[in-house]
Design an enzyme around this catalytic site. Structure first.
Site, short mmCIF file in Angstrom:
data_model
loop_
_atom_site.label_atom_id
_atom_site.label_comp_id
_atom_site.label_asym_id
_atom_site.label_seq_id
_atom_site.Cartn_x
_atom_site.Cartn_y
_atom_site.Cartn_z
CB SER A 240 -0.91 -0.02 1.23
OG SER A 240 -0.59 1.04 2.11
CE LYS A 241 -2.25 6.43 -2.86
NZ LYS A 241 -2.70 7.07 -4.07
NE ARG A 242 -3.77 5.26 2.78
CZ ARG A 242 -4.27 5.78 1.68
NH1 ARG A 242 -4.05 7.02 1.35
NH2 ARG A 242 -5.02 5.06 0.86
NE ARG A 243 1.15 -1.99 4.94
CZ ARG A 243 -0.08 -2.43 4.68
NH1 ARG A 243 -1.03 -2.32 5.56
NH2 ARG A 243 -0.35 -2.99 3.51
#
Ligand code: GLU
Length: 474
Positions: A240-243
């Site tokens: 995920s791009k957030r993590r």
């Protein structure tokens, strides 16, 4: 042998950084297209979501592809096409489906659809199917999913996947304002561009039965389908791009070589067999087959990627390695003052660094001691090396030994000299050299010490040892 040459496509939406998963999709499609003389890889920018698109993301896509070796200098490359410029065709097609009775207008609001349902997760109930609504404000166009079924998707990776028609709702193909939805625009473009093979991420598998029905409704044979396995992190979570670090650019900036990246990405779900892993693109390309891709999730193992990268770095000719390091030596970004840089010293030390760095950005920390006025001390290294009873004693002894004009200033002699100094203090070389290394380079790990000292020169070496002694006594 296929009748028509293969036409693959890569159809990203320019709504963010270029994801490593997109890079893998692009490469798989590129390999397939390049396997045939007349094969084509079409780049189509799906830019219909005007609110989320930005021109710089499109620019980023083109640059990322070029970095991976995919671009218009190769005759297999076609595009980029922009989905937004086919808006007329999308509307025309929607109208045609309506006229042919394959789509109908619907004025239900989301709330109404939900109210009629006990289970809010269920899709549209077909309320307007037979109401014969004409186009008008607030009316969306829905595809009439044929009775019967099932729709069978023959997926090159997953095999036969059946979708019962009761599980496919009459989906919206155009909004009330006439703008097309993904399912329609994507198919219309694929039809227009003569796409024969769709290779894309698994997250699209649920769209595929709808899209296959659209292909058929438009009177065309659907393409071959292949849905690539998701890419997961070490906790088996979808990247995920957030993590997770997912932007290809982040890897590029860290100094991963494109050839190592390409090699590694190709192995996310596929393998050339016989336990082969490190393999250049030129050898992988002809071996790649979408039917050999594994359907289970693929682990993105950054450690392994780093190891690959190190191997690719070591395989470069020294001159090439030096060239590839340039962006990190640029006075704009390097930590040393422009006048501190010494090309000859860099060229002399480069081979030592080449055999040790895993990513090109590591070059900086390995050579900065040569170009900085004084080293930047890593406090942990300092504390460890400068223990009472060892640090100051070794530094003083080394300072004195290094002052001897009879001592030749070259690596072998320096090593012997420091070995002797250590012995007279009851220390093995490893322990004896630690304070000197930290005094001179600022860190406890780095390139071979004596070669480093030789390059730094007697004067600067002694000056730094002296400064470290002063720091210790302060
Ligand atoms: N624009 C879609 C996406 O980025 C394309 C999907 C497809 O390859 O069909 O996910």
């Amino acid at each position: 042998m296929t009748e028509h040459p293969i036409r693959t496509r890569f159809a990203p939406s320019p709504t963010g950084m270029f994801h490593v998963g997109s890079a893998r999709s692009a490469l798989f499609n590129w390999a397939l297209a390049r396997q045939q003389d007349e094969g084509r890889f079409v780049l189509r920018i799906e830019d219909t979501d005007a609110a989320r698109n930005k021109p710089e993301w499109t620019e980023g896509i083109v640059q990322a592809l070029a970095w991976l070796g995919i671009g218009d200098s190769d005759p297999h490359f076609e595009g980029p096409y922009f989905q937004s410029s086919y808006a007329g065709k999308h509307r025309e097609t929607a109208e045609r489906l309506y006229k042919e009775g394959r789509a109908y207008y619907c004025d239900c609001t989301r709330e109404q659809v939900q109210e009629r349902r006990d289970n809010p997760n269920l899709g549209y109930d077909g309320f307007c199917r037979d109401r014969g609504l004409e186009p008008g404000p607030g009316r969306a166009l829905r595809f009439r999913v044929p009775e019967g079924g099932p729709t069978v998707v023959e997926d090159a990776i997953r095999g036969r996947v059946e979708f019962d028609h009761t599980s496919i709702e009459d989906f919206v193909i155009a909004r009330a304002d006439g703008s097309p939805l993904f399912a329609l625009a994507n198919v219309v473009d694929d039809v227009e561009m003569g796409i024969t093979q769709v290779v894309r991420g698994e997250e699209h598998l649920s769209n595929t039965p709808k899209q296959q029905l659209l292909w058929q409704a438009l009177g065309h044979t659907p393409p071959g389908w292949a849905h690539l396995p998701v890419i997961v992190n070490e906790k088996r979570q979808k990247l995920s791009k957030r993590r997770d670090k997912v932007a290809l650019e982040a890897y590029q900036q860290e100094g991963f070589l494109p050839e190592a990246m390409v090699n590694y990405l190709m192995l996310l779900g596929w393998s050339p067999g016989e336990d082969r892993e490190i393999m250049p693109w030129s050898q992988m390309e002809p071996l790649f087959a979408v039917s050999d891709v594994n359907s289970s999730s693929a682990f993105f193992d950054e450690k392994k990627l780093r190891a690959f990268n190190g191997e690719y770095i070591r395989a470069l000719a020294t001159e090439e390695f030096i060239d590839r390091c340039r962006p990190w030596l640029d006075p704009e970004v390097a930590p040393w003052p422009e006048e501190g840089y010494d090309e000859d010293a860099f060229r002399a030390i480069a081979p030592l660094a080449q055999s040790r760095v895993a990513v090109l950005s590591e070059i900086v920390a390995n050579v900065d001691f040569l170009f900085l006025d004084e080293p930047v001390f890593d406090e942990q290294s300092w504390t460890k090396a400068m223990k009472p009873g060892v640090g100051a004693e070794m530094l003083s002894a080394a300072l004195e030994r290094f002052a001897d004009p009879g001592l030749a200033w070259e690596a072998e002699a320096l090593k012997t000299a420091l070995e002797e100094v250590g012995q007279s203090h009851g220390l093995k070389l490893g322990k004896a050299q630690a304070p000197v290394r930290v005094a001179v380079t600022g860190r406890s790990v780095g390139l071979p010490l004596f070669e480093s000292l030789e390059l730094l020169g007697r004067g600067r070496t002694r000056q730094r040892i002296d400064a470290a002694l002063a720091r210790l006594n302060a």
